[in-house]
Each structure stands twice: as structure tokens, then as C-alpha cells.
Motif scaffolding. Structure first.
Motif, PDB file in Angstrom:
ATOM      1  N   GLN A  86       0.848  -1.198   0.000  1.00 40.48           N
ATOM      2  CA  GLN A  86       0.000   0.000   0.000  1.00 40.48           C
ATOM      3  C   GLN A  86       0.883   1.248   0.000  1.00 40.48           C
ATOM      4  O   GLN A  86       1.853   1.334   0.756  1.00 40.48           O
ATOM      5  N   SER A  87       0.540   2.209  -0.809  1.00 45.28           N
ATOM      6  CA  SER A  87       1.333   3.439  -0.866  1.00 45.28           C
ATOM      7  C   SER A  87       1.095   4.298   0.373  1.00 45.28           C
ATOM      8  O   SER A  87       0.078   4.151   1.060  1.00 45.28           O
ATOM      9  N   ILE A  88       2.041   5.185   0.626  1.00 42.87           N
ATOM     10  CA  ILE A  88       1.896   6.127   1.736  1.00 42.87           C
ATOM     11  C   ILE A  88       0.656   6.984   1.517  1.00 42.87           C
ATOM     12  O   ILE A  88      -0.135   7.195   2.448  1.00 42.87           O
ATOM     13  N   LEU A  89       0.449   7.467   0.281  1.00 41.41           N
ATOM     14  CA  LEU A  89      -0.732   8.294   0.002  1.00 41.41           C
ATOM     15  C   LEU A  89      -2.031   7.537   0.245  1.00 41.41           C
ATOM     16  O   LEU A  89      -2.971   8.086   0.825  1.00 41.41           O
ATOM     17  N   ASP A  90      -2.099   6.287  -0.168  1.00 40.10           N
ATOM     18  CA  ASP A  90      -3.318   5.506   0.059  1.00 40.10           C
ATOM     19  C   ASP A  90      -3.557   5.276   1.551  1.00 40.10           C
ATOM     20  O   ASP A  90      -4.698   5.339   2.018  1.00 40.10           O
ATOM     21  N   ALA A  91      -2.496   5.019   2.289  1.00 40.05           N
ATOM     22  CA  ALA A  91      -2.639   4.816   3.734  1.00 40.05           C
ATOM     23  C   ALA A  91      -3.120   6.087   4.418  1.00 40.05           C
ATOM     24  O   ALA A  91      -4.019   6.054   5.282  1.00 40.05           O
ATOM     25  N   LEU A  92      -2.562   7.231   4.043  1.00 43.58           N
ATOM     26  CA  LEU A  92      -2.975   8.498   4.645  1.00 43.58           C
ATOM     27  C   LEU A  92      -4.385   8.891   4.211  1.00 43.58           C
ATOM     28  O   LEU A  92      -5.165   9.412   5.020  1.00 43.58           O
ATOM     29  N   HIS A  93      -4.737   8.609   2.982  1.00 43.41           N
ATOM     30  CA  HIS A  93      -6.095   8.878   2.508  1.00 43.41           C
ATOM     31  C   HIS A  93      -7.097   8.100   3.358  1.00 43.41           C
ATOM     32  O   HIS A  93      -8.089   8.657   3.846  1.00 43.41           O
ATOM     33  N   GLY A  94      -6.822   6.811   3.555  1.00 42.13           N
ATOM     34  CA  GLY A  94      -7.698   5.983   4.384  1.00 42.13           C
ATOM     35  C   GLY A  94      -7.778   6.484   5.813  1.00 42.13           C
ATOM     36  O   GLY A  94      -8.858   6.527   6.408  1.00 42.13           O
ATOM     37  N   TYR A  95      -6.631   6.884   6.359  1.00 43.22           N
ATOM     38  CA  TYR A  95      -6.626   7.403   7.730  1.00 43.22           C
ATOM     39  C   TYR A  95      -7.498   8.649   7.850  1.00 43.22           C
ATOM     40  O   TYR A  95      -8.373   8.726   8.705  1.00 43.22           O
ATOM     41  N   PHE A  96      -7.255   9.641   6.995  1.00 40.86           N
ATOM     42  CA  PHE A  96      -8.005  10.889   7.114  1.00 40.86           C
ATOM     43  C   PHE A  96      -9.486  10.678   6.829  1.00 40.86           C
ATOM     44  O   PHE A  96     -10.342  11.253   7.511  1.00 40.86           O
ATOM     45  N   LEU A  97      -9.810   9.855   5.851  1.00 43.58           N
ATOM     46  CA  LEU A  97     -11.208   9.604   5.500  1.00 43.58           C
ATOM     47  C   LEU A  97     -11.986   9.014   6.680  1.00 43.58           C
ATOM     48  O   LEU A  97     -13.159   9.322   6.877  1.00 43.58           O
TER      49      LEU A  97
END
Length: 184
Positions: free
Chosen positions: A80-91
């Protein structure tokens, strides 16, 4: 967590909740530290043991958010990319799923109404940017400037989305642009 830590956490939350409610009701400048301490039934010195400044009373989750951002990167799924992980976290975070929408809306209005609180929040986001940039650099191996740029763009996008009329849609668009680029 032991009994003492549980009691401290409850006291901290009580003080912060009382301060938030008073600030929303009457305005940041109109509420005194003494008033908050009295309503929370603690001494002023006790209040300052939990919160070093008046501004910090309203941002009781500041350390939790910083830690959660790093944890989202460190505990992401393999591949999983860093951006995808952060997107999921913030969402899924409280920023986009507040437990009490009325209070969250009042909180946002309060921040925007006070130059002290707005400035404090900018400082917090600056701290988050530094922490995030370092983690991005350490994890991905990109150079410092690229990591700082990505952290800045990402958190500015999150901040913009929080204040948007369509927060989740704006957050999704922010991450789409960051992930895919913008080449028009």
C-alpha cells in the motif's frame, strides 16, 4: 492503562470539553482560565499541568493526531502506498467523521473567529508537516525537499477539505490529484 492514568485522561478531557463549550458559547476572548478551572472543579495550577496555554485547551487531540498520522504510514498493508494509507486514515478520522457534528461545526467557527486559535492551529499543522515529511523521507527514501513538499501539499489539502462544503469529496479529490498529478 492504570487507574491513575485513566483518572488523568478523564480530567484532561473534562477540562478540554468545558473549555470548548464555553468558548463556542461565548467566544474565545470572553472566557477566562479561572472560569474554566472553576467549572471543571480543578485549581488553575492543575489546569496548567494538563494544558500549558489557553489555546492548547481547545486542541486536546493534537498529540493523538500527530501519532495517528505516523501510525497510518507505519502500519499500512504491504504494497500500500503512503498516500493511500494516509487517505484511508483521514477519511476515517474524526476530522471527517466527527462524533458530534454540531459541536464540530461550532469548533470550526470558533477557530475561524479567533486569530490566536487560527495561529495556534497553523503552528500545529506546521508541526504535523515536519513530522510527516521526516516519516515520508525515512520510509520512501525521497530527498528532504520532496518529502517536505508532499507533506505540505497533503496537509494543506486536508485542511482545505475540512473547511469545504463537501469535506469528503474534497478530500478524495485532493488525494486523487496528489496521487495522479495534475497535468492540464
Amino acid at each position: 492503562m492504570g487507574l491513575r492514568e485513566i483518572k488523568k485522561a478523564k480530567t484532561r478531557k473534562l477540562i478540554s470539553d468545558i473549555a470548548r463549550d464555553l468558548f463556542i458559547e461565548r467566544g474565545y476572548e470572553a472566557v477566562t482560565i479561572v472560569e474554566i478551572a472553576e467549572k471543571a472543579e480543578v485549581a488553575v495550577t492543575t489546569l496548567f499541568n494538563y494544558f500549558p496555554t489557553k489555546e492548547s485547551l481547545i486542541f486536546d487531540l493534537e498529540d493523538e493526531i500527530d501519532t495517528d498520522i505516523l501510525e497510518a504510514i507505519r502500519s499500512r498493508k504491504k504494497g500500500q502506498s503512503i498516500l493511500d494509507a494516509l487517505h484511508g486514515y483521514f477519511l476515517s478520522s474524526k476530522l471527517f467523521n466527527p462524533p458530534n457534528k454540531k459541536t464540530f461545526s461550532g469548533f470550526g467557527k470558533l477557530i475561524r473567529s479567533s486569530t490566536e486559535l487560527s495561529s495556534y492551529l497553523r503552528g500545529l499543522w506546521g508541526r504535523y508537516e515536519n513530522t510527516l515529511a521526516k516519516e515520508i523521507q525515512d520510509d520512501s527514501g525521497v530527498n528532504k525537499l520532496e518529502a517536505e513538499c508532499l507533506a505540505k501539499l497533503l496537509l494543506e489539502g486536508v485542511s482545505y477539505a475540512c473547511n469545504s462544503t463537501s469535506p469528503k469529496e474534497t478530500l478524495n479529490l485532493t488525494f486523487k490529484i496528489l496521487k495522479n498529478g495534475w497535468n492540464k
